[in-house]
Design a protein around this motif. Structure first.
Motif, PDB file in Angstrom:
ATOM      1  N   ALA A   4      31.733 -18.290 -19.578  1.00 40.71           N
ATOM      2  CA  ALA A   4      32.490 -16.902 -18.895  1.00 40.71           C
ATOM      3  C   ALA A   4      31.306 -15.893 -19.025  1.00 40.71           C
ATOM      4  O   ALA A   4      30.991 -15.117 -17.985  1.00 40.71           O
ATOM      5  CB  ALA A   4      33.625 -16.635 -19.621  1.00 40.71           C
ATOM      6  N   ALA A   5      30.745 -15.594 -20.206  1.00 37.87           N
ATOM      7  CA  ALA A   5      29.842 -14.633 -20.325  1.00 37.87           C
ATOM      8  C   ALA A   5      28.569 -14.695 -19.415  1.00 37.87           C
ATOM      9  O   ALA A   5      28.114 -13.818 -18.967  1.00 37.87           O
ATOM     10  CB  ALA A   5      29.372 -14.222 -21.671  1.00 37.87           C
ATOM     11  N   ARG A   6      28.073 -16.035 -19.475  1.00 39.65           N
ATOM     12  CA  ARG A   6      27.069 -16.223 -18.626  1.00 39.65           C
ATOM     13  C   ARG A   6      27.296 -15.992 -17.208  1.00 39.65           C
ATOM     14  O   ARG A   6      26.513 -15.458 -16.329  1.00 39.65           O
ATOM     15  CB  ARG A   6      26.397 -17.634 -18.794  1.00 39.65           C
ATOM     16  CG  ARG A   6      25.547 -17.771 -19.994  1.00 39.65           C
ATOM     17  CD  ARG A   6      24.921 -19.251 -19.792  1.00 39.65           C
ATOM     18  NE  ARG A   6      25.978 -20.537 -19.667  1.00 39.65           N
ATOM     19  CZ  ARG A   6      26.382 -21.139 -20.808  1.00 39.65           C
ATOM     20  NH1 ARG A   6      25.679 -20.832 -21.806  1.00 39.65           N
ATOM     21  NH2 ARG A   6      27.093 -22.041 -20.559  1.00 39.65           N
ATOM     22  N   SER A   7      28.509 -16.461 -16.521  1.00 39.38           N
ATOM     23  CA  SER A   7      28.699 -16.349 -15.086  1.00 39.38           C
ATOM     24  C   SER A   7      28.926 -14.930 -14.939  1.00 39.38           C
ATOM     25  O   SER A   7      28.465 -14.209 -13.991  1.00 39.38           O
ATOM     26  CB  SER A   7      30.013 -17.201 -14.702  1.00 39.38           C
ATOM     27  OG  SER A   7      31.123 -16.494 -14.901  1.00 39.38           O
ATOM     28  N   SER A   8      29.462 -14.014 -15.695  1.00 39.97           N
ATOM     29  CA  SER A   8      29.584 -12.626 -15.381  1.00 39.97           C
ATOM     30  C   SER A   8      28.333 -11.879 -15.556  1.00 39.97           C
ATOM     31  O   SER A   8      28.337 -10.909 -14.585  1.00 39.97           O
ATOM     32  CB  SER A   8      30.692 -11.850 -16.264  1.00 39.97           C
ATOM     33  OG  SER A   8      30.173 -11.925 -17.695  1.00 39.97           O
ATOM     34  N   SER A   9      27.432 -12.178 -16.391  1.00 40.89           N
ATOM     35  CA  SER A   9      26.353 -11.711 -16.307  1.00 40.89           C
ATOM     36  C   SER A   9      25.387 -11.932 -15.027  1.00 40.89           C
ATOM     37  O   SER A   9      24.759 -11.173 -14.518  1.00 40.89           O
ATOM     38  CB  SER A   9      25.326 -12.138 -17.457  1.00 40.89           C
ATOM     39  OG  SER A   9      24.901 -13.184 -17.506  1.00 40.89           O
ATOM     40  N   SER A  10      25.669 -13.239 -14.550  1.00 42.67           N
ATOM     41  CA  SER A  10      24.831 -13.840 -13.233  1.00 42.67           C
ATOM     42  C   SER A  10      25.602 -12.839 -12.063  1.00 42.67           C
ATOM     43  O   SER A  10      24.804 -12.422 -11.261  1.00 42.67           O
ATOM     44  CB  SER A  10      25.170 -15.196 -13.083  1.00 42.67           C
ATOM     45  OG  SER A  10      24.647 -16.069 -13.902  1.00 42.67           O
ATOM     46  N   ALA A  11      26.777 -12.534 -12.040  1.00 44.64           N
ATOM     47  CA  ALA A  11      27.312 -11.805 -11.216  1.00 44.64           C
ATOM     48  C   ALA A  11      26.807 -10.365 -11.087  1.00 44.64           C
ATOM     49  O   ALA A  11      26.350  -9.779 -10.237  1.00 44.64           O
ATOM     50  CB  ALA A  11      28.810 -11.593 -11.194  1.00 44.64           C
ATOM     51  N   GLY A  12      26.547  -9.967 -12.495  1.00 44.72           N
ATOM     52  CA  GLY A  12      25.948  -8.529 -12.371  1.00 44.72           C
ATOM     53  C   GLY A  12      24.692  -8.484 -11.969  1.00 44.72           C
ATOM     54  O   GLY A  12      24.018  -7.439 -11.293  1.00 44.72           O
ATOM     55  N   ARG A  13      23.782  -9.761 -12.230  1.00 48.53           N
ATOM     56  CA  ARG A  13      22.514  -9.970 -11.594  1.00 48.53           C
ATOM     57  C   ARG A  13      22.385  -9.927 -10.143  1.00 48.53           C
ATOM     58  O   ARG A  13      21.544  -9.158  -9.627  1.00 48.53           O
ATOM     59  CB  ARG A  13      21.633 -11.042 -12.386  1.00 48.53           C
ATOM     60  CG  ARG A  13      21.147 -10.925 -13.619  1.00 48.53           C
ATOM     61  CD  ARG A  13      20.326 -11.992 -14.235  1.00 48.53           C
ATOM     62  NE  ARG A  13      20.900 -13.127 -13.963  1.00 48.53           N
ATOM     63  CZ  ARG A  13      21.099 -14.142 -14.699  1.00 48.53           C
ATOM     64  NH1 ARG A  13      21.078 -13.840 -16.097  1.00 48.53           N
ATOM     65  NH2 ARG A  13      21.722 -15.295 -14.337  1.00 48.53           N
ATOM     66  N   PHE A  14      23.304 -10.534  -9.560  1.00 50.88           N
ATOM     67  CA  PHE A  14      23.380 -10.534  -8.386  1.00 50.88           C
ATOM     68  C   PHE A  14      23.539  -9.280  -7.738  1.00 50.88           C
ATOM     69  O   PHE A  14      23.050  -9.033  -6.504  1.00 50.88           O
ATOM     70  CB  PHE A  14      24.617 -11.706  -7.875  1.00 50.88           C
ATOM     71  CG  PHE A  14      24.033 -13.328  -8.009  1.00 50.88           C
ATOM     72  CD1 PHE A  14      22.830 -13.787  -7.603  1.00 50.88           C
ATOM     73  CD2 PHE A  14      24.970 -14.040  -8.547  1.00 50.88           C
ATOM     74  CE1 PHE A  14      22.327 -14.793  -7.812  1.00 50.88           C
ATOM     75  CE2 PHE A  14      24.633 -15.572  -8.835  1.00 50.88           C
ATOM     76  CZ  PHE A  14      23.356 -15.732  -8.457  1.00 50.88           C
ATOM     77  N   LYS A  15      24.709  -8.519  -8.256  1.00 50.57           N
ATOM     78  CA  LYS A  15      24.914  -7.325  -7.740  1.00 50.57           C
ATOM     79  C   LYS A  15      23.773  -6.483  -7.982  1.00 50.57           C
ATOM     80  O   LYS A  15      23.331  -5.585  -7.005  1.00 50.57           O
ATOM     81  CB  LYS A  15      25.975  -6.634  -8.557  1.00 50.57           C
ATOM     82  CG  LYS A  15      26.615  -5.341  -7.845  1.00 50.57           C
ATOM     83  CD  LYS A  15      27.728  -4.933  -8.640  1.00 50.57           C
ATOM     84  CE  LYS A  15      28.372  -3.653  -7.851  1.00 50.57           C
ATOM     85  NZ  LYS A  15      29.414  -3.151  -8.563  1.00 50.57           N
TER      86      LYS A  15
END
Length: 105
Positions: A4-15
């Motif tokens: 979950a932490a990895r996917s939220s950080s991925s979303a942050g990177r995409f943003k």
């Protein structure tokens, strides 16, 4: 690190990456993820011509060069002019379509 932490950080990177993307000149907006920007570089095409068609093209370009008083007229200028002409003239487009259809038969 959890999934979950990895996917939220991925979303942050995409943003963050989306915010840094090149903006569209007309709208001022960055393209949405998954879409491509408008192409601005010319696209090169190649065609094979029979010797007779090549001679017709050379003759046409030579005549156009004479008529326009341009000593060396590039073949591409003739093709671009023809594309604009066919786009603006529905009757010419219909004539070309009829010619293509006749060649197909």
């Amino acid at each position: 690190m959890s999934a979950a932490a990895r996917s939220s950080s991925s979303a942050g990177r995409f943003k963050a990456v989306a915010g840094a993307r090149r903006k569209d000149a007309e709208t001022g907006q960055a393209p949405e993820r998954g879409t491509s920007a408008r192409r601005t570089k010319p696209i090169r095409i190649t065609i094979d011509l029979t010797p007779e068609d090549y001679q017709r093209m050379k003759d046409a370009v030579s005549e156009l060069a004479r008529l326009t008083d341009i000593p060396t007229l590039a073949h591409s200028r003739m093709w671009r002019a023809l594309l604009h002409q066919i786009q603006d003239d529905p009757d010419l487009l219909a004539e070309v379509a009829a010619h293509i259809k006749a060649d197909q038969d």
